[in-house]
Scaffold this motif. Sequence first.
Motif, mmCIF file in Angstrom:
data_model
loop_
_atom_site.group_PDB
_atom_site.id
_atom_site.type_symbol
_atom_site.label_atom_id
_atom_site.label_comp_id
_atom_site.label_asym_id
_atom_site.label_seq_id
_atom_site.Cartn_x
_atom_site.Cartn_y
_atom_site.Cartn_z
ATOM 1 N N GLU A 105 0.809 -1.218 0.000
ATOM 2 C CA GLU A 105 0.000 0.000 0.000
ATOM 3 C C GLU A 105 0.843 1.269 0.000
ATOM 4 O O GLU A 105 0.307 2.375 0.075
ATOM 5 C CB GLU A 105 -0.924 0.009 1.222
ATOM 6 N N LYS A 106 2.148 1.133 -0.080
ATOM 7 C CA LYS A 106 3.009 2.316 -0.084
ATOM 8 C C LYS A 106 2.738 3.161 -1.331
ATOM 9 O O LYS A 106 2.595 2.619 -2.433
ATOM 10 C CB LYS A 106 4.482 1.911 -0.088
ATOM 11 N N PRO A 107 2.666 4.482 -1.202
ATOM 12 C CA PRO A 107 2.549 5.327 -2.400
ATOM 13 C C PRO A 107 3.743 5.080 -3.321
ATOM 14 O O PRO A 107 4.847 4.810 -2.854
ATOM 15 C CB PRO A 107 2.568 6.751 -1.834
ATOM 16 N N ARG A 108 3.504 5.181 -4.616
ATOM 17 C CA ARG A 108 4.560 4.849 -5.565
ATOM 18 C C ARG A 108 4.652 5.889 -6.676
ATOM 19 O O ARG A 108 3.644 6.304 -7.246
ATOM 20 C CB ARG A 108 4.296 3.467 -6.161
ATOM 21 N N MET A 109 5.870 6.311 -6.977
ATOM 22 C CA MET A 109 6.151 7.212 -8.086
ATOM 23 C C MET A 109 6.854 6.425 -9.180
ATOM 24 O O MET A 109 7.740 5.628 -8.904
ATOM 25 C CB MET A 109 7.054 8.372 -7.631
ATOM 26 N N VAL A 110 6.448 6.656 -10.436
ATOM 27 C CA VAL A 110 7.103 6.024 -11.576
ATOM 28 C C VAL A 110 7.969 7.073 -12.265
ATOM 29 O O VAL A 110 7.478 8.115 -12.687
ATOM 30 C CB VAL A 110 6.082 5.447 -12.578
ATOM 31 N N VAL A 111 9.267 6.793 -12.350
ATOM 32 C CA VAL A 111 10.194 7.686 -13.039
ATOM 33 C C VAL A 111 10.553 7.053 -14.374
ATOM 34 O O VAL A 111 11.099 5.946 -14.423
ATOM 35 C CB VAL A 111 11.477 7.913 -12.204
ATOM 36 N N LEU A 112 10.216 7.742 -15.462
ATOM 37 C CA LEU A 112 10.600 7.287 -16.800
ATOM 38 C C LEU A 112 11.957 7.894 -17.113
ATOM 39 O O LEU A 112 12.058 9.074 -17.457
ATOM 40 C CB LEU A 112 9.554 7.710 -17.831
ATOM 41 N N ASN A 113 13.001 7.111 -16.967
ATOM 42 C CA ASN A 113 14.358 7.601 -17.192
ATOM 43 C C ASN A 113 14.787 7.339 -18.634
ATOM 44 O O ASN A 113 14.201 6.529 -19.324
ATOM 45 C CB ASN A 113 15.325 6.918 -16.217
ATOM 46 N N ARG A 114 15.815 8.036 -19.052
ATOM 47 C CA ARG A 114 16.362 7.972 -20.410
ATOM 48 C C ARG A 114 15.363 8.484 -21.452
ATOM 49 O O ARG A 114 15.292 7.956 -22.573
ATOM 50 C CB ARG A 114 16.814 6.553 -20.753
ATOM 51 N N VAL A 115 14.593 9.500 -21.093
ATOM 52 C CA VAL A 115 13.655 10.061 -22.069
ATOM 53 C C VAL A 115 14.394 10.688 -23.249
ATOM 54 O O VAL A 115 13.818 10.859 -24.328
ATOM 55 C CB VAL A 115 12.714 11.103 -21.422
ATOM 56 N N ASP A 116 15.658 11.031 -23.056
ATOM 57 C CA ASP A 116 16.452 11.604 -24.152
ATOM 58 C C ASP A 116 16.691 10.593 -25.266
ATOM 59 O O ASP A 116 16.987 10.980 -26.395
ATOM 60 C CB ASP A 116 17.799 12.098 -23.628
ATOM 61 N N GLN A 117 16.552 9.291 -24.963
ATOM 62 C CA GLN A 117 16.774 8.249 -25.960
ATOM 63 C C GLN A 117 15.470 7.667 -26.494
ATOM 64 O O GLN A 117 15.496 6.808 -27.383
ATOM 65 C CB GLN A 117 17.624 7.123 -25.360
ATOM 66 N N ALA A 118 14.352 8.100 -25.950
ATOM 67 C CA ALA A 118 13.044 7.566 -26.349
ATOM 68 C C ALA A 118 12.327 8.533 -27.282
ATOM 69 O O ALA A 118 12.565 9.746 -27.258
ATOM 70 C CB ALA A 118 12.193 7.297 -25.113
ATOM 71 N N ASP A 119 11.441 8.003 -28.089
ATOM 72 C CA ASP A 119 10.614 8.795 -29.003
ATOM 73 C C ASP A 119 9.713 9.709 -28.172
ATOM 74 O O ASP A 119 8.904 9.228 -27.381
ATOM 75 C CB ASP A 119 9.784 7.831 -29.855
ATOM 76 N N ALA A 132 -3.379 7.952 -16.240
ATOM 77 C CA ALA A 132 -4.768 7.488 -16.249
ATOM 78 C C ALA A 132 -4.960 6.324 -15.289
ATOM 79 O O ALA A 132 -6.073 6.083 -14.801
ATOM 80 C CB ALA A 132 -5.175 7.076 -17.667
ATOM 81 N N GLU A 133 -3.864 5.596 -14.999
ATOM 82 C CA GLU A 133 -3.920 4.500 -14.034
ATOM 83 C C GLU A 133 -3.724 4.994 -12.604
ATOM 84 O O GLU A 133 -3.727 4.190 -11.668
ATOM 85 C CB GLU A 133 -2.836 3.465 -14.362
ATOM 86 N N GLY A 134 -3.542 6.304 -12.444
ATOM 87 C CA GLY A 134 -3.371 6.876 -11.115
ATOM 88 C C GLY A 134 -1.928 6.991 -10.657
ATOM 89 O O GLY A 134 -1.667 7.265 -9.479
ATOM 90 N N CYS A 135 -0.967 6.796 -11.573
ATOM 91 C CA CYS A 135 0.449 6.875 -11.206
ATOM 92 C C CYS A 135 0.930 8.321 -11.151
ATOM 93 O O CYS A 135 0.509 9.153 -11.954
ATOM 94 C CB CYS A 135 1.308 6.105 -12.209
ATOM 95 N N CYS A 136 1.819 8.585 -10.234
ATOM 96 C CA CYS A 136 2.571 9.837 -10.212
ATOM 97 C C CYS A 136 3.779 9.610 -11.110
ATOM 98 O O CYS A 136 4.591 8.713 -10.858
ATOM 99 C CB CYS A 136 3.008 10.166 -8.788
ATOM 100 N N VAL A 137 3.914 10.390 -12.187
ATOM 101 C CA VAL A 137 4.932 10.129 -13.206
ATOM 102 C C VAL A 137 5.916 11.278 -13.301
ATOM 103 O O VAL A 137 5.528 12.457 -13.309
ATOM 104 C CB VAL A 137 4.280 9.892 -14.588
ATOM 105 N N LEU A 138 7.195 10.950 -13.384
ATOM 106 C CA LEU A 138 8.261 11.930 -13.561
ATOM 107 C C LEU A 138 9.124 11.468 -14.728
ATOM 108 O O LEU A 138 9.522 10.307 -14.792
ATOM 109 C CB LEU A 138 9.103 12.040 -12.286
ATOM 110 N N GLU A 139 9.406 12.366 -15.671
ATOM 111 C CA GLU A 139 10.276 12.058 -16.806
ATOM 112 C C GLU A 139 11.660 12.625 -16.537
ATOM 113 O O GLU A 139 11.788 13.795 -16.181
ATOM 114 C CB GLU A 139 9.717 12.662 -18.100
#
Length: 336
Positions: A105-119, A132-139
């Motif tokens: 049940e711990k809050p969770r942040m998703v970090v999308l790393n290497r965005v410089d290499q992704a489309d 939309a799934e309720g994630c906290c997202v950081l690029e």
Amino acid sequence: MKNPNNHRPGRGPSGKGNGAAPSRPNRGAQRGNAGKSGAARAAKNPPAAPRDPRDPNINWYPGHMKKATRMIEENLKLVDAVVEIRDARIPESSRNPDVAALSGEKPRMVVLNRVDQADPAVTAAWRRALEAEGCCVLETDCRSGRGVGDFSASARELLKEQIARWEQRGLVGRTLRFMVLGIPNVGKSSFINRLAGRKAVEAGDRPGVTRGKQWITLEGGVQLLDTPGILWPKLDTPQTGLALAWTGAINDEILDRELVACRLLELLRERYPAAIEQRYQVSPREGEQGWELLERLGRRRGFLVSGGEVDTERMSRILLDEYRAGMLGRISLERP
């Protein structure tokens, strides 16, 4: 390229066992199944074609990962939230399914790393899907530091309800503690070093650099618990294994690099043909098999051995290294 049937079952090109089936692509079978290759989607987010008999059965779960998983379970009670680092090029395959179970049940942040290499367009679509799934997202791009500075604000937003409860109890300014999780070689240590503004933890462009836990204190009342990169005991599909192999999350020594490179070329031919042409001055042909394209690239680079044969092992290594370094451009291997 040598006769694929000369490969011994369960052994990669280095001669080390990997538990997989014979791995070098069979040319005759490929010529007879040209319509079955490419980058068609399978399941939710395949990086390549639906299950193909050529796909290697990749699994890598050394003993230190099992030990690290136990350590993570034991230390979750010490943190307030979990930061899960994913590779922006493969957000689905770099999602360890065990993280949700481990973090509970711990809050969770998703970090999308290497965005410089992704489309960029694909990354934007992934962000929308995750939010939309309720994630906290950081690029982030930990090499340049892009996005890393937004962590503190995002972290406090993630824990705002918990912070409010602490303040009601008089715990104003309580230290926020986060556990940083992710697969191998996804950039966890680089992320932490950027946040710390110093080399707080050892980082390297290979899996398995971090082997133990380590607390890092940041300015502003935040502490991070660095953890080793972990995979899970059995990868979901061969396509997941390929995606992890392409991005360097799996030890190259257990892989048949030529087969992995062939499958990457088929995906690039389908989705990003211009990247191949711009980098190698070779135009992919419609329906061309990966081994054919690999040989043409090797010949173009002049990677020849005695008898005029192409050194496809060398070309495979160069292709994978250059893709991982971002030298082919901004390429995403999975789409939401």
